[in-house]
Design a protein around this motif. Structure first.
Motif, mmCIF file in Angstrom:
data_model
loop_
_atom_site.group_PDB
_atom_site.id
_atom_site.type_symbol
_atom_site.label_atom_id
_atom_site.label_comp_id
_atom_site.label_asym_id
_atom_site.label_seq_id
_atom_site.Cartn_x
_atom_site.Cartn_y
_atom_site.Cartn_z
ATOM 1 N N ARG A 140 0.838 -1.195 0.000
ATOM 2 C CA ARG A 140 0.000 0.000 0.000
ATOM 3 C C ARG A 140 0.871 1.241 0.000
ATOM 4 N NH1 ARG A 140 -2.305 -0.080 6.248
ATOM 5 N NH2 ARG A 140 -0.309 0.342 7.265
ATOM 6 N N ALA A 141 0.272 2.342 -0.422
ATOM 7 C CA ALA A 141 0.977 3.617 -0.408
ATOM 8 C C ALA A 141 -0.040 4.733 -0.248
ATOM 9 C CB ALA A 141 1.768 3.808 -1.701
ATOM 10 N N THR A 142 0.380 5.801 0.412
ATOM 11 C CA THR A 142 -0.420 7.016 0.481
ATOM 12 C C THR A 142 0.509 8.173 0.141
ATOM 13 O OG1 THR A 142 -1.873 6.118 2.164
ATOM 14 C CG2 THR A 142 -1.801 8.514 1.976
ATOM 15 N N VAL A 143 0.066 9.005 -0.791
ATOM 16 C CA VAL A 143 0.919 10.128 -1.224
ATOM 17 C C VAL A 143 0.115 11.426 -1.204
ATOM 18 C CG1 VAL A 143 2.300 8.657 -2.767
ATOM 19 C CG2 VAL A 143 0.311 9.895 -3.673
ATOM 20 N N ARG A 144 0.858 12.532 -1.174
ATOM 21 C CA ARG A 144 0.219 13.839 -1.351
ATOM 22 C C ARG A 144 0.898 14.558 -2.503
ATOM 23 N NH1 ARG A 144 -1.035 17.357 3.428
ATOM 24 N NH2 ARG A 144 1.109 16.900 3.934
ATOM 25 N N LEU A 145 0.062 15.119 -3.391
ATOM 26 C CA LEU A 145 0.602 15.862 -4.524
ATOM 27 C C LEU A 145 0.887 17.302 -4.082
ATOM 28 C CD1 LEU A 145 -1.790 14.668 -7.362
ATOM 29 C CD2 LEU A 145 0.382 13.687 -6.602
ATOM 30 N N PRO A 146 1.704 18.002 -4.843
ATOM 31 C CA PRO A 146 1.980 19.407 -4.495
ATOM 32 C C PRO A 146 0.689 20.219 -4.356
ATOM 33 C CG PRO A 146 3.466 18.664 -6.227
ATOM 34 C CD PRO A 146 2.482 17.557 -5.998
ATOM 35 N N GLY A 147 -0.345 19.884 -5.123
ATOM 36 C CA GLY A 147 -1.619 20.601 -5.037
ATOM 37 C C GLY A 147 -2.439 20.227 -3.809
ATOM 38 N N GLY A 148 -1.987 19.276 -3.011
ATOM 39 C CA GLY A 148 -2.673 18.948 -1.765
ATOM 40 C C GLY A 148 -3.528 17.695 -1.835
ATOM 41 N N GLU A 149 -3.801 17.154 -3.067
ATOM 42 C CA GLU A 149 -4.650 15.964 -3.139
ATOM 43 C C GLU A 149 -3.906 14.779 -2.529
ATOM 44 O OE1 GLU A 149 -3.507 17.575 -5.749
ATOM 45 O OE2 GLU A 149 -5.138 18.215 -7.093
ATOM 46 N N ILE A 150 -4.677 13.969 -1.779
ATOM 47 C CA ILE A 150 -4.093 12.771 -1.168
ATOM 48 C C ILE A 150 -4.645 11.553 -1.889
ATOM 49 C CG2 ILE A 150 -4.135 11.357 0.927
ATOM 50 C CD1 ILE A 150 -3.931 13.947 2.492
ATOM 51 N N GLY A 151 -3.747 10.642 -2.257
ATOM 52 C CA GLY A 151 -4.186 9.430 -2.938
ATOM 53 C C GLY A 151 -3.724 8.193 -2.192
ATOM 54 N N HIS A 152 -4.533 7.146 -2.279
ATOM 55 C CA HIS A 152 -4.210 5.883 -1.610
ATOM 56 C C HIS A 152 -4.149 4.763 -2.639
ATOM 57 C CE1 HIS A 152 -5.215 7.779 2.220
ATOM 58 N NE2 HIS A 152 -6.361 8.176 1.682
ATOM 59 N N ALA A 153 -3.393 3.738 -2.320
ATOM 60 C CA ALA A 153 -3.393 2.541 -3.159
ATOM 61 C C ALA A 153 -3.155 1.313 -2.301
ATOM 62 C CB ALA A 153 -2.309 2.632 -4.225
ATOM 63 N N TYR A 154 -3.863 0.251 -2.644
ATOM 64 C CA TYR A 154 -3.671 -1.067 -2.028
ATOM 65 C C TYR A 154 -3.705 -2.086 -3.153
ATOM 66 C CZ TYR A 154 -4.769 0.365 2.834
ATOM 67 O OH TYR A 154 -4.752 0.911 4.085
ATOM 68 N N ALA A 155 -2.789 -3.053 -3.136
ATOM 69 C CA ALA A 155 -2.865 -4.123 -4.131
ATOM 70 C C ALA A 155 -2.155 -5.370 -3.617
ATOM 71 C CB ALA A 155 -2.237 -3.686 -5.450
ATOM 72 N N LEU A 156 -2.652 -6.508 -4.038
ATOM 73 C CA LEU A 156 -1.982 -7.765 -3.727
ATOM 74 C C LEU A 156 -0.561 -7.732 -4.294
ATOM 75 C CD1 LEU A 156 -4.770 -10.370 -4.582
ATOM 76 C CD2 LEU A 156 -3.943 -9.754 -2.304
ATOM 77 N N GLY A 157 0.339 -8.416 -3.616
ATOM 78 C CA GLY A 157 1.701 -8.525 -4.125
ATOM 79 C C GLY A 157 2.655 -7.580 -3.412
ATOM 80 N N ARG A 158 3.853 -7.456 -3.983
ATOM 81 C CA ARG A 158 4.919 -6.719 -3.302
ATOM 82 C C ARG A 158 5.524 -5.639 -4.182
ATOM 83 N NH1 ARG A 158 8.558 -10.473 -3.180
ATOM 84 N NH2 ARG A 158 7.153 -11.746 -4.408
ATOM 85 N N ASP A 159 4.752 -5.153 -5.160
ATOM 86 C CA ASP A 159 5.294 -4.177 -6.108
ATOM 87 C C ASP A 159 5.107 -2.757 -5.549
ATOM 88 O OD1 ASP A 159 5.938 -2.560 -8.241
ATOM 89 O OD2 ASP A 159 5.033 -3.897 -9.736
ATOM 90 N N LYS A 160 6.207 -2.196 -5.012
ATOM 91 C CA LYS A 160 6.105 -0.886 -4.355
ATOM 92 C C LYS A 160 5.944 0.251 -5.359
ATOM 93 C CE LYS A 160 8.179 -2.139 -0.049
ATOM 94 N NZ LYS A 160 9.365 -2.409 0.707
#
Lengths: 203, 156, 368
Positions: free
Chosen positions: B76-96
């Motif tokens: 999983r990952a959570t990021v913030r863009l310079p514009g402030g939007e926050i995005g999340h991701a979850y997926a099976l496996g180990r691909d970072k």
């Protein structure tokens, strides 16, 4: 539930190494009760959560450790969201079900006996209480004895729960059951494991 | 008010579908589409990318009480863009890297000015290739369907 | 008694180097790649995922390679790896009724909604070794058949309409789903915990037990109500999103074993069920699991526990091959002090025995 951005900022920048260094400090503090161990400022949580208490929570809590919050924390959606996002720990509604308790207002805290004390067979199934204190040197002195202390140690945390010395005596009396306490002060931690006796309260 | 809520629910379902398309795609496929679209790859990491486990649940008898029957790796990952939007991701496996790009895609998707572009250049192609692969597997399985016929029995 | 003994470091290091060499084998033969194992030894990978209890094909393939094809060693490696990862949560229960089915057969109904799909099966092959395969011959693309998608309800739902089959297994209200990866085993246990243990249990052990129930060790008249193999979606509830997030799909095998039941004081005559659910394409394992699940419900149905397969403590305590191999294989580790003590004991008993024999001999002579 959509979360505002600021309530998920401020987790460990380097989760593995930050958690390891906080863990080391807590372990040393638990092994040598009364010693004050420095920890860097690695977490920046929303108030009323303090950076030290938050860093300890990030280090010790996860999806499998129900977490109990005191009233001050429970009232803060930002603190709850932050803890939920970064630790994944479910909230314990009943202190007896919690593996960890996070207390930002120790002076108003419920009695220690309300928390899980473990069983004779499994004394490890007890709660570890993380108390955010203001200082480890400005309060009345506590003289400590017990395993991990060669002769005696002194520590002066403030604020503490009401009748703390009396409560601690009872806690020690329940051995091998009983709770353990982590005192989280600004950039420092100290611990009171259940094996520690508080000998006297200095004036 | 009621309309607003329905719109929000629809938007939520679309976002869920977009995240699902990303989760089911391979990292290489996302990377290719991303490079072709020339989308930005800079984002502040709020959490992860990190790999952990989920415990997988089934139900007794298919639809009874839940039980745990194994675990699966998830990144999983959570990021913030310079514009402030926050995005999340979850997926099976180990691909970072896949998780990081997927989280950026989710963040961009939430920006009304960028959403259509993400849908068109990333999500739609992923959905199309997944639907194609599903259809191929389905028709291959269908070819192994048994057509019973009863032999003539008895005497007339 | 355990006494620390030092020594052997160089021997161990050299043994591991030798292992690495033998694992690689003849350098003139190309090295295996993980994708080859995933693609071409898929059922071996599936077994490692099922019994390693971790769904990750590449990791399972790596484990198979590292273990030189020793499945139990590979399963051990996967189990060890999974303990290093944090847990993000429990997925929503999978819904096998909406599986993307690749194989689905029923031995109880010929014509059932959705039909019977043989899928990629070994059934009806002649079990003749194939020299063409050894020669690396090209493989044709499979046939396709255009057909409108049909829903495929579980066979149990068909029988349920007549009320002749017990409902899907329920557990008491307020029951918290057990997890053997978090809590030590305690007997007696609820069915959810047994199923978790069986799903990761050793295929060979469960197969033998399932077979024993068919041969009369335990009451059982099973039919395969349905086996289905295919992919199901996984969803996880996370606090930061307002919907359950889709993680992707996993392949599972599900088996519904139907058993006749003559009824008891509590329940009328009906069909009861054993359930099997396993990672990957693992049909034999899912069938064996469902036979064992049904046999282990003896107490629930008031049946006498007379056979090994019905004995919960026996089955569940011995089904885990990582545990089993650990305890069996530890016997080869140094037990020098233990054995010295035993040696001493046997010598003393032997001396005592000889002494008694001598005395008896004298007495006999004296009597004569």
């Amino acid at each position: 539930m959509e979360m505002p951005g600021q309530s998920i900022d401020g987790g460990f920048a380097d989760p593995v190494f930050d958690a390891q260094s906080v863990f080391r400090a807590v372990m040393d503090a638990m092994a040598r009760p009364g010693t004050v161990q420095p920890i860097g400022r690695s977490a920046s949580p929303p108030a009323p959560l303090t950076p030290t208490a938050a860093a300890v929570a990030l280090t010790l809590c996860d999806h499998d450790t129900p977490l109990w919050l005191d009233a001050a924390l429970l009232a803060s959606d930002a603190a709850k969201t932050w803890l939920g996002f970064h630790t994944g720990a479910p909230l314990a509604h009943n202190p007896a079900e919690a593996h960890f308790a996070l207390v930002c207002d120790p002076a108003e805290m419920i009695a220690l006996e309300n928390f899980a004390q473990g069983t004779q067979e499994y004394p490890d199934r007890s709660a570890t209480l993380i108390l955010a204190v203001e200082s480890l040197t400005a309060g009345p002195g506590l003289r400590l004895e017990g395993p991990g202390i060669e002769t005696e140690a002194t520590i002066s945390p403030t604020p503490l729960p009401r009748h703390f010395v009396e409560q601690w005596k009872q806690n020690h009396g329940r051995f091998p059951r009983g709770v353990d306490v982590i005192l989280a002060a600004p950039e420092h931690v100290a611990c009171l494991p259940r094996t520690t006796r508080i000998k006297t309260m200095e004036a | 008010m009621k309309n607003g809520r329905r719109e929000e629910a629809e938007r939520s379902a679309e976002r869920k579908a977009a995240m699902a398309a990303l989760a089911m795609a391979s990292g290489g496929e996302i990377r290719r589409l991303w490079d072709a679209a020339g989308f930005e790859t800079d984002a502040q990491a709020l959490r992860g990318p990190e790999t952990g486990l989920v415990t997988v649940r089934g139900r007794i008898g298919g639809a009874g009480a839940p039980f745990n029957f194994g675990e699966a790796t998830v990144t999983r990952a959570t990021v913030r863009l310079p514009g402030g939007e926050i995005g999340h991701a979850y997926a099976l496996g180990r691909d970072k890297e896949k998780a990081r790009l997927s989280a950026i895609a989710d963040a961009l998707w939430q920006n009304p000015a960028r959403c259509a572009e993400i849908e068109e250049k990333i999500i739609a192609p992923l959905k199309a290739s997944q639907a194609g692969a599903d259809e191929k597997r389905r028709t291959e399985a269908a070819a192994t369907k048994v057509d019973f016929f009863t032999m003539v029995r008895g005497e007339d | 008694m355990y006494v620390a003994v030092k020594g052997g470091e160089a021997a161990i290091a050299n043994a591991h180097a030798l292992l690495a060499d033998r694992r690689r084998g003849d350098r003139d033969v190309p090295a295996l790649r993980l994708d080859q194992i995933v693609e071409q030894l898929g059922l071996g990978v599936d077994r490692v995922m099922a019994e390693g209890s971790l769904y990750d094909k590449e990791l399972a393939a790596l484990a198979v390679m590292q273990a030189r094809g020793d499945m139990i060693e590979a399963i051990f490696l996967v189990r060890a790896y999974r303990t290093t990862l944090p847990r993000f949560g429990y997925t929503r229960p999978i819904d096998t009724a909406v599986m993307q089915v690749e194989r689905r057969v029923s031995a109880t109904y010929k014509d059932l909604p959705g039909g019977q799909l043989l899928g990629p099966t070994f059934d009806y092959t002649h079990r003749l070794l194939d020299p063409e395969l050894a020669g690396g011959a090209d493989v044709a693309e499979p046939e396709q058949r255009e057909a409108a998608p049909e829903p495929m309800p579980r066979v149990s739902e068909i029988l349920a309409h007549e009320g002749l089959i017990e409902p899907d297994g329920s557990l008491p209200d307020g029951h918290v789903t057990g997890d053997i990866t978090r809590e030590p085993l305690e007997f007696p246990m609820e069915r959810d915990i047994r199923l978790q243990a069986l799903s990761r249990g050793d295929e060979g052990f469960l197969l033998a037990l399932g077979y024993s129930t068919q041969r009369g060790y335990g009451r059982s008249h099973p039919f395969v109500g349905e086996i289905r193999i295919g992919e199901v979606e996984l969803e996880l509830d996370v606090p930061e999103l307002p919907f359950p997030v889709t993680l992707g799909r996993i392949r599972v095998t599900e088996c519904q074993m139907v058993n006749q039941f003559k009824g008891s004081a509590k329940a009328p005559p009906q069909f009861t069920r054993g359930y099997g659910l396993v990672f990957g394409q693992s049909e034999r394992k899912a069938m064996a699991m469902s036979l064992c699940d049904r046999a282990l419900r003896a107490r629930e149905f008031g049946e006498d526990v007379v056979a090994a397969a019905q004995d919960e403590e026996f089955v569940i305590s011995h089904s885990d091959n990582v545990q089993a191999t650990g305890f069996v294989e530890h016997l080869k580790l140094p037990h020098y002090v233990d054995f010295q003590a035993e040696l001493d004991l046997v010598r003393r008993m032997r001396a005592g025995h000889a002494e008694r024999q001598g005395e008896e001999g004298e007495q006999r002579e004296a009597a004569e």
